[in-house]
Design a protein around this motif. Structure first.
Motif, PDB file in Angstrom:
ATOM      1  N   ASN A 289       0.838  -1.206   0.000  1.00  0.00           N
ATOM      2  CA  ASN A 289       0.000   0.000   0.000  1.00  0.00           C
ATOM      3  C   ASN A 289       0.874   1.257   0.000  1.00  0.00           C
ATOM      4  O   ASN A 289       0.582   2.244  -0.700  1.00  0.00           O
ATOM      5  CB  ASN A 289      -0.914  -0.020   1.224  1.00  0.00           C
ATOM      6  N   THR A 292       2.385   1.608  -3.416  1.00  0.00           N
ATOM      7  CA  THR A 292       1.354   2.103  -4.348  1.00  0.00           C
ATOM      8  C   THR A 292       1.250   3.625  -4.273  1.00  0.00           C
ATOM      9  O   THR A 292       1.181   4.311  -5.307  1.00  0.00           O
ATOM     10  CB  THR A 292      -0.012   1.471  -4.022  1.00  0.00           C
ATOM     11  N   ASP A 293       1.243   4.159  -3.034  1.00  0.00           N
ATOM     12  CA  ASP A 293       1.149   5.612  -2.846  1.00  0.00           C
ATOM     13  C   ASP A 293       2.365   6.332  -3.427  1.00  0.00           C
ATOM     14  O   ASP A 293       2.233   7.409  -4.035  1.00  0.00           O
ATOM     15  CB  ASP A 293       1.036   5.935  -1.348  1.00  0.00           C
ATOM     16  N   TYR A 295       4.361   5.335  -5.887  1.00  0.00           N
ATOM     17  CA  TYR A 295       4.432   5.252  -7.365  1.00  0.00           C
ATOM     18  C   TYR A 295       3.211   5.854  -8.055  1.00  0.00           C
ATOM     19  O   TYR A 295       3.182   5.928  -9.287  1.00  0.00           O
ATOM     20  CB  TYR A 295       4.590   3.790  -7.794  1.00  0.00           C
ATOM     21  N   ARG A 296       2.221   6.294  -7.284  1.00  0.00           N
ATOM     22  CA  ARG A 296       1.000   6.847  -7.902  1.00  0.00           C
ATOM     23  C   ARG A 296       1.350   8.102  -8.712  1.00  0.00           C
ATOM     24  O   ARG A 296       1.931   9.060  -8.183  1.00  0.00           O
ATOM     25  CB  ARG A 296      -0.039   7.164  -6.831  1.00  0.00           C
ATOM     26  N   GLY A 297       0.959   8.067  -9.987  1.00  0.00           N
ATOM     27  CA  GLY A 297       1.220   9.201 -10.877  1.00  0.00           C
ATOM     28  C   GLY A 297       2.640   9.256 -11.415  1.00  0.00           C
ATOM     29  O   GLY A 297       2.974  10.143 -12.191  1.00  0.00           O
ATOM     30  N   GLU A 300       2.847   3.948 -13.625  1.00  0.00           N
ATOM     31  CA  GLU A 300       1.543   3.273 -13.610  1.00  0.00           C
ATOM     32  C   GLU A 300       1.682   1.755 -13.480  1.00  0.00           C
ATOM     33  O   GLU A 300       0.856   1.111 -12.816  1.00  0.00           O
ATOM     34  CB  GLU A 300       0.774   3.609 -14.895  1.00  0.00           C
ATOM     35  N   GLU A 303       2.581   0.999  -9.897  1.00  0.00           N
ATOM     36  CA  GLU A 303       1.430   1.380  -9.074  1.00  0.00           C
ATOM     37  C   GLU A 303       0.353   0.305  -9.128  1.00  0.00           C
ATOM     38  O   GLU A 303      -0.179  -0.128  -8.085  1.00  0.00           O
ATOM     39  CB  GLU A 303       0.853   2.712  -9.570  1.00  0.00           C
ATOM     40  N   LEU A 307      -0.767  -2.206  -6.122  1.00  0.00           N
ATOM     41  CA  LEU A 307      -2.174  -2.057  -5.744  1.00  0.00           C
ATOM     42  C   LEU A 307      -2.864  -3.418  -5.709  1.00  0.00           C
ATOM     43  O   LEU A 307      -3.619  -3.739  -4.770  1.00  0.00           O
ATOM     44  CB  LEU A 307      -2.891  -1.129  -6.721  1.00  0.00           C
TER      45      LEU A 307
END
Length: 478
Positions: A289, A292-293, A295-297, A300, A303, A307
């Motif tokens: 988690n 994921t935060d 690599y967000r943006g 992809e 991310e 996720l």
């Protein structure tokens, strides 16, 4: 250059420590397997199987489950309740560490029930503590604290200092999750002091990691990082992958908050790898988690990858069916605890009634002896008569009290049948009461009258005159 050499020396020392621990663990496992094989057909084989499960839970959870299940089956085969409860508790812990909270709670609650039935106080302590941990991981920290404080009371009663340290650390962990930092620090420092005094390295990584969390919430970032790093060193030495995961995740979170994304990714990846090694779903969820935060943006592909990992880990722990099962188990356990409380209340009431009955049973013969002694003294006849009648009334009423519960059971609380039985008993007891009253009156009252005539009823003046002899007066001489 010097820093690189020092880092290399530290790594060599850590690897040497891990190798020694691994070698020692292998020897222990071989010895336990030998003991289990020797006692595969008696209750002495239960404990080696339980210990094997304990030794392998961090590195080989599947084998840990198998050994605990074998121990449970062997204990049940010989109706060995203490061993059965111990292996059920072991299964609960292994399942909890693997994120199967519903199954874990079921085994732990059943273990607690058996231990309460056989009054295994140390076992009760272990079950209460483990149940509290499961509820804490389910984010029900209020309920978790209720179990931890019960466990704390038993630990103090049994003078189990080492286990008290573990429980205090768990209480501190619950308070930090409830954002009560002062309470968390108080209990965690108590736990740390106990573990330092006992040189308890096995559970120290967890306590140090929680102290790091507390200091991080208090804004002491540098101190928090120090606690995390010391926790990591301890965890590596004892090969505790779960504690290693938690500490790495905390370090990654700290670096993320301070804007050091690369360091955060590095430690989150270490946490994810350690969690996968230990098959630790909660650790996998937090690490993936976090990644994921980050690599967000930005990426992809990564991310989406992390996720999916986080969703899978969360679903294995918190899907709707499991939550429903846990709620059902919690409700059933609450109902069982209420039944236990009611049973204790009934037992207390019965104890009070029994004490009163014993008191009455002692009082009546004592009272009769007092009447008997008074009948030989100069006490008034009316007093003796009254006390003898009172003694008989007490005896017969007490007899009625004793008989009445038996009559109720025989009649099954049917009024008509109960009346018939009471009338039959009265037809026997009433004549007997009259005869006994007459006997008491003759022996005590009349006997008292013969022994002490002066204590009888007073004689009137007319009676005295009637009893006194008549005297003749001489006529006066003139």
């Amino acid at each position: 250059m010097l820093n690189h050499i020092l880092k290399g020396m530290v790594c060599v020392c850590l690897l040497t420590g891990v190798a020694k621990n691994t070698y020692a663990q292998k020897n222990t496992i071989n010895q336990l397997r030998s003991q289990a094989a020797q006692h595969k057909n008696d209750t002495a084989g239960v404990e080696p199987l339980r210990q094997l499960s304990l030794q392998l839970q961090a590195t080989r959870p599947d084998s840990a489950l198998i050994y605990a299940q074998q121990g449970l089956e062997l204990a049940r085969k010989f109706s060995f309740k203490k061993g059965e409860a111990a292996c059920m508790n072991r299964l609960g812990v292994v399942l909890w560490k693997n994120g199967k909270y519903d199954q874990a709670l079921s085994f732990l609650l059943n273990s607690l029930k058996i231990r309460e039935e056989i009054n295994d106080r140390l076992g009760i302590l272990k079950s209460l503590s483990d149940i509290g941990i499961v509820y804490s991981d389910q984010m029900d920290n209020v309920k978790a604290l209720s179990y931890h404080f019960k466990a704390k009371a038993v630990a103090l009663e049994l003078h189990e200092t080492a286990r008290l340290g573990i429980i205090l650390a768990n209480i501190g962990n619950c308070y930090i999750k409830l954002n009560k930092v002062d309470s968390a620090l108080k209990y965690e420092m108590q736990a740390y002091t106990i573990k330092q005094n006992l040189k308890d390295t096995a559970t120290m990584p967890n306590t140090l990691s929680i102290l790091g969390d507390i200091n991080y919430k208090m804004g002491h970032t540098a101190l928090a990082l120090d606690y995390y790093r010391v926790s990591v060193n301890y965890a590596i030495k004892i090969n505790d992958q779960n504690s290693l995961t938690d500490s790495y995740n905390s370090i990654a979170q700290l670096y993320k908050q301070t804007g050091m994304a690369d360091s955060s990714i590095y430690y989150a990846t270490l946490a994810l790898n350690a969690a996968k090694t230990a098959i630790y779903p909660e650790g996998i969820f937090h690490a993936s988690n976090l990644l994921t935060d980050i690599y967000r943006g930005k990426n992809e592909h990564l991310e989406l990858l992390y996720l999916k990992t986080a969703i899978a880990a969360k679903d294995s722990m918190f899907n709707a069916e499991k939550i429903k099962q846990i709620q059902t188990l919690s409700f059933n356990e609450a109902a069982r605890q209420e039944e236990i409380a009611e049973e204790k209340h009934r037992e207390e009431e019965a104890r009070i009634v029994n004490l009163q009955m014993v008191g009455i049973a002692v009082f009546i013969p004592t009272f009769f002896l007092v009447v008997l002694l008074l009948s030989k003294s100069r006490t008034h006849r009316k007093v003796i008569e009254f006390m003898s009648v009172l003694c008989l009334l007490l005896a017969f009423e007490f007899l009625t009290l004793l008989i009445h519960p038996v009559v109720q059971r025989l009649s099954n609380h049917l009024p008509v049948l109960e009346l018939v039985i009471l009338v039959c008993l009265a037809s026997v007891l009433v004549p007997f009461h009259h005869k006994l009253t007459h006997f008491m009156h003759e022996r005590l009252v009349h006997g008292h009258q013969h022994q002490h005539p002066s204590a009888a009823a007073p004689v009137t003046l007319s009676e005295k005159k009637a009893k006194s002899p008549t005297t003749k007066r001489k006529p006066a001489q003139g």
